[in-house]
Design an enzyme around this catalytic site. Structure first.
Site, PDB file in Angstrom:
ATOM      1  N   GLY A   1       0.701  -1.560  -0.478  1.00 49.95           N
ATOM      2  CA  GLY A   1       0.341   0.142   0.033  1.00 49.95           C
ATOM      3  C   GLY A   1       0.633   1.146  -0.002  1.00 49.95           C
ATOM      4  N   GLU A   2       2.147   0.964   0.303  1.00 49.62           N
ATOM      5  CA  GLU A   2       3.238   2.316   0.600  1.00 49.62           C
ATOM      6  C   GLU A   2       3.078   2.956  -1.032  1.00 49.62           C
ATOM      7  OE1 GLU A   2       6.400   1.828   2.907  1.00 49.62           O
ATOM      8  OE2 GLU A   2       7.352   3.326   1.759  1.00 49.62           O
TER       9      GLU A   2
ATOM     10  N   ILE B   1       5.749   5.163  -3.758  1.00 45.49           N
ATOM     11  CA  ILE B   1       7.393   5.576  -3.371  1.00 45.49           C
ATOM     12  C   ILE B   1       7.363   6.135  -4.869  1.00 45.49           C
ATOM     13  CG2 ILE B   1       7.623   3.990  -2.355  1.00 45.49           C
ATOM     14  CD1 ILE B   1       8.839   2.642  -4.996  1.00 45.49           C
ATOM     15  N   PRO B   2       8.388   7.234  -5.141  1.00 39.45           N
ATOM     16  CA  PRO B   2       8.507   7.780  -6.577  1.00 39.45           C
ATOM     17  C   PRO B   2       8.583   7.115  -7.608  1.00 39.45           C
ATOM     18  CG  PRO B   2       9.739   8.582  -4.609  1.00 39.45           C
ATOM     19  CD  PRO B   2       9.509   7.319  -3.630  1.00 39.45           C
TER      20      PRO B   2
ATOM     21  N   GLY C   1      13.985   6.560  -9.305  1.00 38.09           N
ATOM     22  CA  GLY C   1      14.995   7.237  -8.346  1.00 38.09           C
ATOM     23  C   GLY C   1      16.384   7.367  -9.353  1.00 38.09           C
TER      24      GLY C   1
ATOM     25  N   GLY D   1      19.984   6.408 -10.148  1.00 37.10           N
ATOM     26  CA  GLY D   1      20.964   5.458  -9.643  1.00 37.10           C
ATOM     27  C   GLY D   1      22.578   5.559  -8.521  1.00 37.10           C
TER      28      GLY D   1
ATOM     29  N   ASP E   1      19.351   4.699  -5.086  1.00 37.18           N
ATOM     30  CA  ASP E   1      19.371   2.984  -5.306  1.00 37.18           C
ATOM     31  C   ASP E   1      21.100   2.679  -5.125  1.00 37.18           C
ATOM     32  OD1 ASP E   1      18.292   0.287  -6.452  1.00 37.18           O
ATOM     33  OD2 ASP E   1      20.357   0.647  -7.724  1.00 37.18           O
TER      34      ASP E   1
ATOM     35  N   TYR F   1      29.036  -0.769  -4.074  1.00 35.64           N
ATOM     36  CA  TYR F   1      29.557   0.505  -5.355  1.00 35.64           C
ATOM     37  C   TYR F   1      30.713   1.222  -4.857  1.00 35.64           C
ATOM     38  CZ  TYR F   1      24.756  -0.233  -7.867  1.00 35.64           C
ATOM     39  OH  TYR F   1      24.202  -1.212  -8.013  1.00 35.64           O
TER      40      TYR F   1
ATOM     41  N   LYS G   1      21.375  -2.744  -1.272  1.00 39.05           N
ATOM     42  CA  LYS G   1      21.613  -4.336  -1.434  1.00 39.05           C
ATOM     43  C   LYS G   1      23.027  -5.078  -1.001  1.00 39.05           C
ATOM     44  CE  LYS G   1      20.958  -2.526  -6.368  1.00 39.05           C
ATOM     45  NZ  LYS G   1      21.908  -1.237  -6.351  1.00 39.05           N
TER      46      LYS G   1
HETATM   47  N1  LIG Z   1      20.794  -4.702  -9.177  1.00 37.17           N
HETATM   48  C1  LIG Z   1      21.277  -4.406 -10.134  1.00 37.17           C
HETATM   49  O1  LIG Z   1      22.507  -5.073 -10.323  1.00 37.17           O
HETATM   50  C2  LIG Z   1      22.132  -3.304 -11.102  1.00 37.17           C
HETATM   51  C3  LIG Z   1      23.361  -3.229 -12.210  1.00 37.17           C
HETATM   52  C4  LIG Z   1      23.644  -2.548 -13.266  1.00 37.17           C
HETATM   53  C5  LIG Z   1      22.992  -0.572 -12.305  1.00 37.17           C
HETATM   54  N2  LIG Z   1      22.259  -0.381 -11.465  1.00 37.17           N
HETATM   55  C6  LIG Z   1      22.186   0.786 -10.634  1.00 37.17           C
HETATM   56  O2  LIG Z   1      21.241   1.501 -11.868  1.00 37.17           O
HETATM   57  C7  LIG Z   1      21.815   2.546 -12.223  1.00 37.17           C
HETATM   58  C8  LIG Z   1      21.627   2.700 -13.547  1.00 37.17           C
HETATM   59  O3  LIG Z   1      22.032   1.836 -14.431  1.00 37.17           O
HETATM   60  P1  LIG Z   1      22.886   2.937 -15.269  1.00 37.17           P
HETATM   61  O4  LIG Z   1      24.410   3.417 -13.886  1.00 37.17           O
HETATM   62  O5  LIG Z   1      23.712   1.306 -15.961  1.00 37.17           O
HETATM   63  O6  LIG Z   1      23.604   3.139 -16.389  1.00 37.17           O
HETATM   64  P2  LIG Z   1      22.075   4.651 -17.518  1.00 37.17           P
HETATM   65  O7  LIG Z   1      21.177   5.271 -15.668  1.00 37.17           O
HETATM   66  O8  LIG Z   1      21.693   3.253 -17.966  1.00 37.17           O
HETATM   67  O9  LIG Z   1      23.030   5.273 -17.655  1.00 37.17           O
HETATM   68  C9  LIG Z   1      23.815   5.808 -17.362  1.00 37.17           C
HETATM   69  C10 LIG Z   1      24.818   7.295 -17.760  1.00 37.17           C
HETATM   70  O10 LIG Z   1      23.275   7.528 -19.107  1.00 37.17           O
HETATM   71  C11 LIG Z   1      24.060   8.908 -19.263  1.00 37.17           C
HETATM   72  N3  LIG Z   1      22.831  10.273 -18.992  1.00 37.17           N
HETATM   73  C12 LIG Z   1      21.644   9.600 -18.385  1.00 37.17           C
HETATM   74  N4  LIG Z   1      21.298  11.480 -17.653  1.00 37.17           N
HETATM   75  C13 LIG Z   1      21.843  11.568 -18.941  1.00 37.17           C
HETATM   76  C14 LIG Z   1      20.327  13.150 -19.782  1.00 37.17           C
HETATM   77  N5  LIG Z   1      19.618  13.134 -19.065  1.00 37.17           N
HETATM   78  N6  LIG Z   1      20.984  13.275 -20.408  1.00 37.17           N
HETATM   79  C15 LIG Z   1      22.118  12.119 -21.293  1.00 37.17           C
HETATM   80  N7  LIG Z   1      22.909  11.151 -20.475  1.00 37.17           N
HETATM   81  C16 LIG Z   1      22.108  10.755 -19.991  1.00 37.17           C
HETATM   82  C17 LIG Z   1      25.448   9.681 -18.454  1.00 37.17           C
HETATM   83  O11 LIG Z   1      26.499   9.273 -19.338  1.00 37.17           O
HETATM   84  P3  LIG Z   1      26.873  10.499 -19.851  1.00 37.17           P
HETATM   85  O12 LIG Z   1      28.049  10.508 -18.633  1.00 37.17           O
HETATM   86  O13 LIG Z   1      27.924  10.168 -20.936  1.00 37.17           O
HETATM   87  O14 LIG Z   1      26.194  11.620 -19.800  1.00 37.17           O
HETATM   88  C18 LIG Z   1      25.605   8.545 -17.278  1.00 37.17           C
HETATM   89  O15 LIG Z   1      26.575   7.907 -16.944  1.00 37.17           O
HETATM   90  C19 LIG Z   1      23.196   2.324 -11.091  1.00 37.17           C
HETATM   91  O16 LIG Z   1      23.413   3.601 -10.940  1.00 37.17           O
HETATM   92  C20 LIG Z   1      22.821   1.664 -10.623  1.00 37.17           C
HETATM   93  O17 LIG Z   1      22.541   1.519  -8.871  1.00 37.17           O
HETATM   94  C21 LIG Z   1      21.903  -1.946 -10.405  1.00 37.17           C
END
Ligand SMILES: NC(=O)c1ccc[n+]([C@@H]2O[C@H](COP(=O)([O-])OP(=O)(O)OC[C@H]3O[C@@H](n4cnc5c(N)ncnc54)[C@H](OP(=O)(O)O)[C@@H]3O)[C@@H](O)[C@H]2O)c1
Length: 337
Positions: free
Chosen positions: A18-19, A21-22, A25, A27, A55, A60, A89
């Site tokens: 029921g909560e 959330i945005p 988020g 990363g 997240d 990290y 995590k």
């Molecule tokens: N659960 C898991 O196993 C897992 C795995 C992977 C990731 N994650 C989480 O997911 C988050 C996001 O994934 P991610 O960091 O790999 O990739 P992402 O968010 O898909 O891509 C990040 C990159 O996109 C570009 N970007 C962001 N906003 C932009 C905008 N408005 N305009 C233009 N470019 C933009 C930036 O690159 P530029 O510097 O080139 O602008 C940035 O470094 C992570 O930070 C982490 O918290 C979780």
């Protein structure tokens, strides 16, 4: 002064508890490119401009600096604790008996919080590789997924929930066969599941399955992770933000294609957690959820961008005897042993 997007106008997703959330988020995985200071500065800026969900993860390597930012923002009254939704995590080397509690304790200390809003099992097996290792490195102790081993970890997660230290528990990088094996055994169902989701990797079957179970999907790499580590890049990968259909829709809205990836994600119903250390980027990523939605026709056009392009293949988690990274993802509908 950065633009402030009022958190109450950012759409919300409802968890089965029921909560609300945005719907988006931030990363915090700096990849191998951005250091902890850059990431924590971005978190500080993101709080100022209206982000309320973050997240995080122990692996990290930046929770201590992010914790300082949370502490300062809370002490200054920039945000109230109950307005924040902070996730973290447990990493693969902390699945053993008693280890999940230890991992959470360190995360709580680093983030300077009494509770975590959602705590995830980062990967569904205890296959450890050193952060930043080479894509070809393998750990000889790695093992294929086992429901029994996973549930031993999940019982610890449930216990942390019972203790009130984590308000929700979640899983990450699961597959339908793995979920079918473990969900019936859960005393506390996950509220959220993280999975890779971006226009070129829409995972419809898994997405629909998770939603049908009443679980909220969170989409990681929502922009196609252009800054992911080199070990996660292969020559056949497609760049979501360069796909002509995405570029064309971006032109129609006068925004960067990254923003279209996020609008699509939110309108489809997953929570994207885009990463950026640049204020102009993270402000537009949050703001785009509040204005100028994609049309039904554009949402349909985004479906055609799907091309099964998994980016985080997970090859470093393979066990001796495994063929290749496809073995991690149970593509034939059974758990690969
Ligand atoms: N659960 C898991 O196993 C897992 C795995 C992977 C990731 N994650 C989480 O997911 C988050 C996001 O994934 P991610 O960091 O790999 O990739 P992402 O968010 O898909 O891509 C990040 C990159 O996109 C570009 N970007 C962001 N906003 C932009 C905008 N408005 N305009 C233009 N470019 C933009 C930036 O690159 P530029 O510097 O080139 O602008 C940035 O470094 C992570 O930070 C982490 O918290 C979780």
């Amino acid at each position: 002064m950065a633009e402030f997007i009022k958190p109450n106008i950012v759409p919300k997703c409802k968890l089965y508890t029921g909560e609300e959330i945005p719907c988006i988020g931030m990363g915090t995985f700096g990849s191998d490119r951005f250091n902890a200071e850059q990431v924590s500065n971005a978190v500080a800026g993101a709080i100022r401009c209206g982000y309320r969900m973050f997240d995080c993860a122990s692996v990290y390597g930046n929770e201590d600096l992010i914790g300082k930012v949370f502490d300062q923002a809370l002490r200054e009254g920039a945000v109230k604790r109950e307005e924040l939704f902070v996730t973290s995590k447990v990493w693969n080397d902390m699945h053993g008996k008693g280890d999940v509690l230890l991992s959470l304790a360190k995360t709580l200390r680093d983030l300077q919080l009494d509770t975590i809003d959602a705590y995830f099992v980062h990967w569904p097996f205890a296959n450890y590789h050193a952060p930043g290792c080479d894509g070809d490195s393998r750990n000889p102790d790695s093992k294929p997924f086992s429901a029994e081993r996973f549930m031993a970890t999940w019982r610890q997660m449930e216990h942390l929930h019972d203790m009130g230290l984590v308000r929700h528990i979640g899983m990450s990088s699961m597959t339908i066969p793995k979920l079918k094996a473990v969900l019936p055994l859960c005393r506390i169902k996950p509220s959220l599941i993280e999975m890779e989701l971006h226009p070129c990797f829409q995972q419809w079957e898994l997405f629909d399955y998770v939603v049908k179970q009443g679980i909220q999907p969170i989409g990681f790499c929502p922009i196609g992770s252009p800054t992911r580590p080199d070990r996660d890049k292969t020559p056949d990968d497609v760049a979501d933000i360069a796909v002509p259909a995405v570029v064309q829709i971006a032109k129609a809205h006068g925004v960067h294609p990254a923003v279209i990836c996020l609008k699509w994600a939110v309108q489809r119903g997953q929570i994207p957690i885009p990463f950026s250390v640049y204020e102009n980027e993270y402000v537009s990523n949050l703001k785009c959820t509040t204005v100028d939605p994609l049309t039904d026709a554009e949402m349909e056009a985004m479906k055609t961008v799907e091309c099964n392009n998994r980016l985080i293949k997970g090859q470093v988690f393979l066990w001796p005897g495994a063929k290749d990274w496809h073995d991690l993802w149970d593509e034939d509908g059974t758990i690969t042993k």
